[in-house]
Scaffold this motif. Sequence first.
Motif, PDB file in Angstrom:
ATOM      1  N   ALA A 191      -4.929 -14.289 -45.066  1.00 23.15           N
ATOM      2  CA  ALA A 191      -3.548 -13.935 -45.404  1.00 23.15           C
ATOM      3  C   ALA A 191      -3.185 -12.529 -44.931  1.00 23.15           C
ATOM      4  O   ALA A 191      -2.000 -12.177 -44.874  1.00 23.15           O
ATOM      5  CB  ALA A 191      -3.342 -14.036 -46.922  1.00 23.15           C
ATOM      6  N   ASP A 192      -4.177 -11.739 -44.607  1.00 23.19           N
ATOM      7  CA  ASP A 192      -3.964 -10.369 -44.138  1.00 23.19           C
ATOM      8  C   ASP A 192      -3.330 -10.409 -42.751  1.00 23.19           C
ATOM      9  O   ASP A 192      -3.836 -11.067 -41.838  1.00 23.19           O
ATOM     10  CB  ASP A 192      -5.311  -9.652 -44.095  1.00 23.19           C
ATOM     11  CG  ASP A 192      -5.190  -8.164 -43.835  1.00 23.19           C
ATOM     12  OD1 ASP A 192      -4.346  -7.756 -43.019  1.00 23.19           O
ATOM     13  OD2 ASP A 192      -5.967  -7.400 -44.451  1.00 23.19           O
ATOM     14  N   GLU A 193      -2.238  -9.716 -42.581  1.00 23.44           N
ATOM     15  CA  GLU A 193      -1.521  -9.743 -41.305  1.00 23.44           C
ATOM     16  C   GLU A 193      -2.422  -9.321 -40.143  1.00 23.44           C
ATOM     17  O   GLU A 193      -2.258  -9.797 -39.017  1.00 23.44           O
ATOM     18  CB  GLU A 193      -0.295  -8.829 -41.382  1.00 23.44           C
ATOM     19  CG  GLU A 193       0.570  -8.862 -40.126  1.00 23.44           C
ATOM     20  CD  GLU A 193       1.809  -7.982 -40.251  1.00 23.44           C
ATOM     21  OE1 GLU A 193       2.489  -7.796 -39.223  1.00 23.44           O
ATOM     22  OE2 GLU A 193       2.090  -7.495 -41.357  1.00 23.44           O
ATOM     23  N   ARG A 194      -3.373  -8.443 -40.412  1.00 23.26           N
ATOM     24  CA  ARG A 194      -4.274  -7.984 -39.348  1.00 23.26           C
ATOM     25  C   ARG A 194      -5.153  -9.106 -38.810  1.00 23.26           C
ATOM     26  O   ARG A 194      -5.605  -9.044 -37.646  1.00 23.26           O
ATOM     27  CB  ARG A 194      -5.170  -6.851 -39.865  1.00 23.26           C
ATOM     28  CG  ARG A 194      -4.462  -5.564 -40.250  1.00 23.26           C
ATOM     29  CD  ARG A 194      -5.455  -4.592 -40.872  1.00 23.26           C
ATOM     30  NE  ARG A 194      -6.078  -5.163 -42.079  1.00 23.26           N
ATOM     31  CZ  ARG A 194      -7.157  -4.637 -42.675  1.00 23.26           C
ATOM     32  NH1 ARG A 194      -7.747  -3.563 -42.155  1.00 23.26           N
ATOM     33  NH2 ARG A 194      -7.642  -5.197 -43.763  1.00 23.26           N
ATOM     34  N   PHE A 195      -5.392 -10.127 -39.643  1.00 16.04           N
ATOM     35  CA  PHE A 195      -6.351 -11.163 -39.282  1.00 16.04           C
ATOM     36  C   PHE A 195      -5.764 -12.573 -39.266  1.00 16.04           C
ATOM     37  O   PHE A 195      -6.473 -13.538 -38.980  1.00 16.04           O
ATOM     38  CB  PHE A 195      -7.525 -11.146 -40.277  1.00 16.04           C
ATOM     39  CG  PHE A 195      -8.090  -9.783 -40.560  1.00 16.04           C
ATOM     40  CD1 PHE A 195      -8.338  -8.886 -39.524  1.00 16.04           C
ATOM     41  CD2 PHE A 195      -8.364  -9.381 -41.864  1.00 16.04           C
ATOM     42  CE1 PHE A 195      -8.866  -7.623 -39.784  1.00 16.04           C
ATOM     43  CE2 PHE A 195      -8.890  -8.130 -42.139  1.00 16.04           C
ATOM     44  CZ  PHE A 195      -9.136  -7.242 -41.100  1.00 16.04           C
ATOM     45  N   ALA A 196      -4.491 -12.715 -39.546  1.00 14.39           N
ATOM     46  CA  ALA A 196      -3.898 -14.045 -39.705  1.00 14.39           C
ATOM     47  C   ALA A 196      -3.893 -14.845 -38.406  1.00 14.39           C
ATOM     48  O   ALA A 196      -3.985 -16.078 -38.430  1.00 14.39           O
ATOM     49  CB  ALA A 196      -2.481 -13.923 -40.259  1.00 14.39           C
ATOM     50  N   THR A 197      -3.781 -14.171 -37.279  1.00 11.36           N
ATOM     51  CA  THR A 197      -3.774 -14.855 -35.986  1.00 11.36           C
ATOM     52  C   THR A 197      -4.918 -14.337 -35.135  1.00 11.36           C
ATOM     53  O   THR A 197      -5.395 -13.209 -35.315  1.00 11.36           O
ATOM     54  CB  THR A 197      -2.453 -14.632 -35.227  1.00 11.36           C
ATOM     55  OG1 THR A 197      -2.351 -13.239 -34.868  1.00 11.36           O
ATOM     56  CG2 THR A 197      -1.262 -15.035 -36.073  1.00 11.36           C
ATOM     57  N   ASN A 198      -5.354 -15.163 -34.180  1.00 12.98           N
ATOM     58  CA  ASN A 198      -6.453 -14.734 -33.321  1.00 12.98           C
ATOM     59  C   ASN A 198      -6.093 -13.470 -32.558  1.00 12.98           C
ATOM     60  O   ASN A 198      -6.919 -12.564 -32.416  1.00 12.98           O
ATOM     61  CB  ASN A 198      -6.825 -15.843 -32.331  1.00 12.98           C
ATOM     62  CG  ASN A 198      -7.948 -15.403 -31.406  1.00 12.98           C
ATOM     63  OD1 ASN A 198      -9.079 -15.233 -31.818  1.00 12.98           O
ATOM     64  ND2 ASN A 198      -7.623 -15.183 -30.136  1.00 12.98           N
ATOM     65  N   ALA A 250      -7.323  -7.710 -31.906  1.00 15.40           N
ATOM     66  CA  ALA A 250      -6.826  -6.321 -31.920  1.00 15.40           C
ATOM     67  C   ALA A 250      -7.475  -5.504 -33.025  1.00 15.40           C
ATOM     68  O   ALA A 250      -7.620  -4.276 -32.907  1.00 15.40           O
ATOM     69  CB  ALA A 250      -5.308  -6.315 -32.070  1.00 15.40           C
ATOM     70  N   ASN A 251      -7.871  -6.174 -34.103  1.00 12.34           N
ATOM     71  CA  ASN A 251      -8.477  -5.489 -35.252  1.00 12.34           C
ATOM     72  C   ASN A 251      -9.908  -5.975 -35.468  1.00 12.34           C
ATOM     73  O   ASN A 251     -10.374  -6.099 -36.602  1.00 12.34           O
ATOM     74  CB  ASN A 251      -7.630  -5.742 -36.508  1.00 12.34           C
ATOM     75  CG  ASN A 251      -6.237  -5.154 -36.388  1.00 12.34           C
ATOM     76  OD1 ASN A 251      -6.034  -3.961 -36.541  1.00 12.34           O
ATOM     77  ND2 ASN A 251      -5.261  -6.031 -36.098  1.00 12.34           N
ATOM     78  N   ARG A 252     -10.593  -6.220 -34.373  1.00 12.92           N
ATOM     79  CA  ARG A 252     -11.922  -6.816 -34.418  1.00 12.92           C
ATOM     80  C   ARG A 252     -12.874  -6.052 -35.328  1.00 12.92           C
ATOM     81  O   ARG A 252     -13.526  -6.625 -36.198  1.00 12.92           O
ATOM     82  CB  ARG A 252     -12.503  -6.884 -32.997  1.00 12.92           C
ATOM     83  CG  ARG A 252     -13.843  -7.599 -32.919  1.00 12.92           C
ATOM     84  CD  ARG A 252     -14.502  -7.365 -31.558  1.00 12.92           C
ATOM     85  NE  ARG A 252     -13.691  -7.853 -30.465  1.00 12.92           N
ATOM     86  CZ  ARG A 252     -13.783  -9.069 -29.924  1.00 12.92           C
ATOM     87  NH1 ARG A 252     -14.655  -9.939 -30.425  1.00 12.92           N
ATOM     88  NH2 ARG A 252     -13.014  -9.416 -28.909  1.00 12.92           N
ATOM     89  N   GLN A 253     -12.993  -4.739 -35.145  1.00 15.31           N
ATOM     90  CA  GLN A 253     -13.986  -3.987 -35.890  1.00 15.31           C
ATOM     91  C   GLN A 253     -13.702  -3.982 -37.380  1.00 15.31           C
ATOM     92  O   GLN A 253     -14.632  -4.070 -38.201  1.00 15.31           O
ATOM     93  CB  GLN A 253     -14.084  -2.549 -35.373  1.00 15.31           C
ATOM     94  CG  GLN A 253     -15.307  -1.811 -35.889  1.00 15.31           C
ATOM     95  CD  GLN A 253     -16.607  -2.542 -35.570  1.00 15.31           C
ATOM     96  OE1 GLN A 253     -16.875  -2.880 -34.417  1.00 15.31           O
ATOM     97  NE2 GLN A 253     -17.421  -2.796 -36.595  1.00 15.31           N
ATOM     98  N   ALA A 254     -12.428  -3.909 -37.746  1.00 17.06           N
ATOM     99  CA  ALA A 254     -12.084  -3.935 -39.172  1.00 17.06           C
ATOM    100  C   ALA A 254     -12.514  -5.256 -39.809  1.00 17.06           C
ATOM    101  O   ALA A 254     -13.031  -5.283 -40.942  1.00 17.06           O
ATOM    102  CB  ALA A 254     -10.586  -3.721 -39.349  1.00 17.06           C
ATOM    103  N   LEU A 255     -12.333  -6.369 -39.080  1.00 16.23           N
ATOM    104  CA  LEU A 255     -12.734  -7.662 -39.599  1.00 16.23           C
ATOM    105  C   LEU A 255     -14.259  -7.766 -39.692  1.00 16.23           C
ATOM    106  O   LEU A 255     -14.806  -8.245 -40.694  1.00 16.23           O
ATOM    107  CB  LEU A 255     -12.186  -8.786 -38.714  1.00 16.23           C
ATOM    108  CG  LEU A 255     -12.597 -10.208 -39.098  1.00 16.23           C
ATOM    109  CD1 LEU A 255     -12.143 -10.550 -40.513  1.00 16.23           C
ATOM    110  CD2 LEU A 255     -12.035 -11.221 -38.089  1.00 16.23           C
TER     111      LEU A 255
END
Length: 417
Positions: free
Chosen positions: A284-291, A296-301
């Motif tokens: 549900a987090d906008e940073r991770f909702a789409t591939n 773009a936010n790989r390291q945070a995930l």
Amino acid sequence: MTTHPRSALSGIKVLDLSRVLAGPWCTQMLADLGADVVKVERPLAGDDTRQWGPPFLRDDDGEVTQQASYYTSCNRNKRSITIDMATPGGQQLIRRMAAEADVLVENFKVGGLRQYGLDYESLREINPRLVYCSVTGFGQTGPYAERAGYDLMVQAMSGLMSITGHADGEPGGGPLKVGVAVIDVLTGLYAANAVQAALHARNATGEGQHIDMALLDVAMAIQCNQASGYLASGKAPTRAGNQHPSLTPYQDFPSADGNVLLAIGNDGQFARFCSAVDHPEWSADERFATNRNRVANRQALLDLMTPVMKTRTTGEWVALFEDKAVPCGPINTLADAFEDPQVKARGLRIDLPRWGDAPAPDHVSSIPGVANPIRMSGTPVTYRNASPALGQHTDEVLLEMGFGAEEIARLKAEKIV
């Protein structure tokens, strides 16, 4: 020689002048599909890979033989005849075989067979229907045409090693080759496709043609999405270990007892993954909702996922995701892979008998190998026999060509065969 009556290439005669891997992989594919492949080898020495060991085969008494297992990986279903093509008599013998062949495959250096009158232009005069496939490192044209080409060299030159391995600065960082001679193998597969296309074209035109296969061409072609990405952006990709440049999470993670691999390829799979690990908020987090956002936010995930993936064993993760359509699996050794129930169910290990009585000192009656992955319902792949002993079928092939016993004895006495 008799072939399976329903084999796709039954009745096709292939003259195999190739050695090592790329050419023999092509001709083994044709042989698996039913073609009668006669492999021409050097007297006494044979194909280079007969000596590329260890490991070597063991005979029926468990003793180590002189034949490397490398050779057996790419020469099943073939017959072996020894001919010294440096002699005029050997050249004439090969020309006689080429006159009756449908296909010839060779991987000599550019122009190497011209001195023997065995190049495409010479053989086309005696057999216009011949499909002649040349496999070289760099092709028949261009400034590198006369260079010898090897898989490792081409992996380096093509850029493949620049995208294989861990990034600089990471433990074990630096360029790596792929763990098998993948360019040789894929060149063999491309060559087999090209040969079959040329045979189909011959049905319409009545004429054969020359096929020019180059390891470098194949190495460039197989980099597909990475090469296309560079051409589209102008930015050369770099090494990223087991991460995917365009997807995440699509890599290995440390587990409680080793490593586990996730190959999540779309947003639905990611949402199911998040639910299964009790972190639905991630999807549900906008940073991770789409591939696109996940990349773009790989390291945070990854910072969030890595501690969670360490909480269960690899087997537990595989079991958890199995019914949730989340791609997940172990990182097996080859020993593990051959014990995998799916590998066993598909019959991917095969044990083939030697073709008749192999001459001394090679008393090996059965050779293990890996099955051809092609499954066809009407004209299936056939496994007739394992790779031949050196020169095992010399007499047999010569008799089929019309030579009498005295003529064969003369050829042997003159060291032509």
